[in-house]
Design a protein around this motif. Structure first.
Motif, mmCIF file in Angstrom:
data_model
loop_
_atom_site.group_PDB
_atom_site.id
_atom_site.type_symbol
_atom_site.label_atom_id
_atom_site.label_comp_id
_atom_site.label_asym_id
_atom_site.label_seq_id
_atom_site.Cartn_x
_atom_site.Cartn_y
_atom_site.Cartn_z
ATOM 1 N N GLY A 12 0.821 -1.212 0.000
ATOM 2 C CA GLY A 12 0.000 0.000 0.000
ATOM 3 C C GLY A 12 0.848 1.252 0.000
ATOM 4 N N PRO A 13 0.342 2.365 0.580
ATOM 5 C CA PRO A 13 1.122 3.608 0.600
ATOM 6 C C PRO A 13 2.391 3.435 1.411
ATOM 7 N N ARG A 14 3.480 4.145 0.990
ATOM 8 C CA ARG A 14 4.803 3.894 1.553
ATOM 9 C C ARG A 14 5.471 5.208 1.945
ATOM 10 N N LEU A 15 4.858 5.907 2.899
ATOM 11 C CA LEU A 15 5.410 7.173 3.362
ATOM 12 C C LEU A 15 6.790 6.934 3.971
ATOM 13 N N PRO A 16 7.813 7.700 3.568
ATOM 14 C CA PRO A 16 9.139 7.498 4.143
ATOM 15 C C PRO A 16 9.105 7.561 5.674
ATOM 16 N N GLY A 17 9.720 6.570 6.298
ATOM 17 C CA GLY A 17 9.773 6.521 7.748
ATOM 18 C C GLY A 17 8.626 5.788 8.409
ATOM 19 N N SER A 18 7.648 5.357 7.625
ATOM 20 C CA SER A 18 6.499 4.652 8.181
ATOM 21 C C SER A 18 6.800 3.165 8.316
ATOM 22 N N GLU A 19 5.894 2.474 9.002
ATOM 23 C CA GLU A 19 6.017 1.018 9.118
ATOM 24 C C GLU A 19 5.979 0.374 7.735
ATOM 25 N N ALA A 20 5.190 0.940 6.822
ATOM 26 C CA ALA A 20 5.108 0.388 5.469
ATOM 27 C C ALA A 20 6.410 0.569 4.695
#
Length: 479
Positions: free
Chosen positions: A70-78
């Protein structure tokens, strides 16, 4: 180094060298000279092109990344899951080496956001915080401007304690040049407003979608200003505010729970096919693994990741490895300032290494069909470029020697002297989706993805099989 502005990035995608511009028209009027490649190599490239058109590896990868991660914001769990995903997929696709390299950066988070018109005409607004904005809850009158120049000319006394609203439309173009013109509204506007005493900043989204979706993107505040809450409005909501202002003063509440929260270490994910004769020489193709968090990052840039991963996979299926090594990179954190690409250039862009990066290309302008090809190879070193152009021609791709530039994540290498290739995608509809909630898998055309994959596979094979230089050589960077 300071991150490039949106305008400079867009310009980098579009500007050719003077020598290329002078030779462009003539180059399109006659067949290219014979390349330093045997006919058997050109035949492999043609077969590779047709094989890629019938292959669904790229589409499957895009579907997997956008669905499973899914979405992959820098620094996120994803972000961490995306790195693990890319490493596993590269290993399954037949690459000879797969590894990661760390990229550390400040972590920006979006927790909640809202805006509304207050008073007699009370109504909600569709907004999204700009990346890099601080949090805050501001209720104040709007002051509208139709462009960045008008804001720069404004008397600070008229802005103190108010919400600046810049309402500048973006032009829809095939090559993305409209983005470069509108870019300063996001990159410079918030700092200008803050310096003049504004309490918050609203802007018409840099986008072309008629839907009620707002487009995010990074902004950077100048060191001499105190950051203020900054957000983008959907285009219909920007139009609504402009109409409401005809009735008199408009007060808006902007509430953002966002901001920087420590540091995070992500990774560039790198895979390589080792060259059979010149393994130290590298042809690089790339996409970026991160995305903004509003959609699922399908066109920006799961498509580029899938296209380049699959192109390398198809080259790996040939009877032998190309002469040079083919390296495929899924870059970390492009969205907040090319941070993965800058880390890569620092690690691999020394004077003793840059010339061995023979040429690089990035797929990061959506998933539209590629319509143009060019490289930065200088006069006298364009025979391989000519040959690639001929094999690309049946895909509907023209040889446009007066167009192109390095993709965003190739810019740091190009600044150090690295040669680039441009495989120009049709971006007419790209900014309907860019950085907003509509960037989802259903907008990606599988046939266009196959055409892109075929183009990247042909380019990668022929550039890596050739013995010709594309002109990479170390140079002093401009300040």
């Amino acid at each position: 180094m300071k991150p490039l502005s949106a305008a400079l990035l867009a310009t980098a995608l579009l500007v050719a060298t003077p020598a290329q511009a002078q030779s462009g028209q003539a180059a399109q009027q006659h067949a290219p000279q014979a390349a330093p490649l045997p006919q058997s190599t050109l035949d492999i490239a043609a077969r590779l092109r047709e094989q890629a058109l019938a292959d669904d590896t790229a589409w499957t990868l895009i579907e997997s990344l956008t669905t499973e991660i899914g979405p992959r914001l820098p620094g996120s769990e994803a972000d961490a899951r995306a790195v693990a995903w890319a490493k596993a997929r590269f290993e399954a696709l037949g690459y000879d080496r797969v590894w990661t390299e760390p990229v550390t950066f400040p972590k920006w988070e979006r927790r909640s956001e809202s805006a509304a018109v207050l008073g007699a005409h009370a109504q909600p607004l569709v907004i999204t915080a700009l990346g890099g904005s601080p949090g805050g809850d501001v209720s104040a009158d709007l002051v509208r401007f139709d462009g960045i120049e008008a804001l720069e000319a404004a008397d600070p006394a008229t802005l103190a304690g108010r919400i600046v609203f810049v309402d500048m439309p973006m032009e829809r173009t095939r090559d993305g040049s409209g983005y470069g013109k509108a870019g300063p509204v996001r990159s410079r506007g918030p700092s200008i407003a803050a310096r003049k005493g504004a309490a918050a900043y609203l802007m018409r989204s840099i986008g072309t979608s008629p839907h009620r979706v707002a487009n995010t993107g990074i902004t950077r505040f100048d060191a001499d200003v105190t950051p203020i809450p900054a957000a983008a409005l959907s285009l219909p909501d920007a139009d609504q505010l402009t109409r409401l202002l005809r009735f008199g003063p408009v007060q808006v509440r902007l509430a953002l729970d966002v901001g920087w929260n420590g540091e995070y270490t992500s990774h560039n994910v790198i895979a390589e096919l080792t060259g059979r004769e010149r393994p130290e020489e590298i042809v690089l193709i790339a996409g970026h693994l991160d995305s903004w968090d509003l959609g699922t990052g399908a066109v920006d840039d799961a498509s580029g990741v899938g296209i380049t991963m699959a192109a390398g996979h198809l080259v790996a299926q040939q009877p032998q490895r190309p002469r040079r090594s083919l390296r495929v990179v899924a870059f970390a954190n492009e969205e907040q300032g090319l941070l993965g690409a800058r880390a890569y250039a620092e690690a691999h862009g020394g004077a003793d290494v840059i010339a061995r990066h023979v040429v690089g290309a990035e797929s990061d302008f959506g998933a539209g069909r590629i319509y143009g090809f060019n490289t930065s190879a200088p006069a006298g070193q364009r025979a391989t470029s000519d040959a690639i152009a001929e094999v690309l021609r049946p895909l509907g791709i023209d040889y446009l020697q007066d167009k192109g530039g390095p993709g965003p994540d190739i810019v740091p290498l190009a600044q150090k002297g690295g040669a680039w290739a441009w495989l120009g995608q049709d971006g007419t509809d790209y900014f309907d989706l860019h950085h907003n909630a509509d960037d989802t898998l259903d907008k990606v055309d599988p046939d266009a993805v196959a055409q892109n994959t075929a183009a990247y596979a042909v380019f990668a094979w022929l550039a890596a099989e050739s013995e010709e230089s594309f002109g990479s050589a170390p140079k002093a960077e401009a300040p």
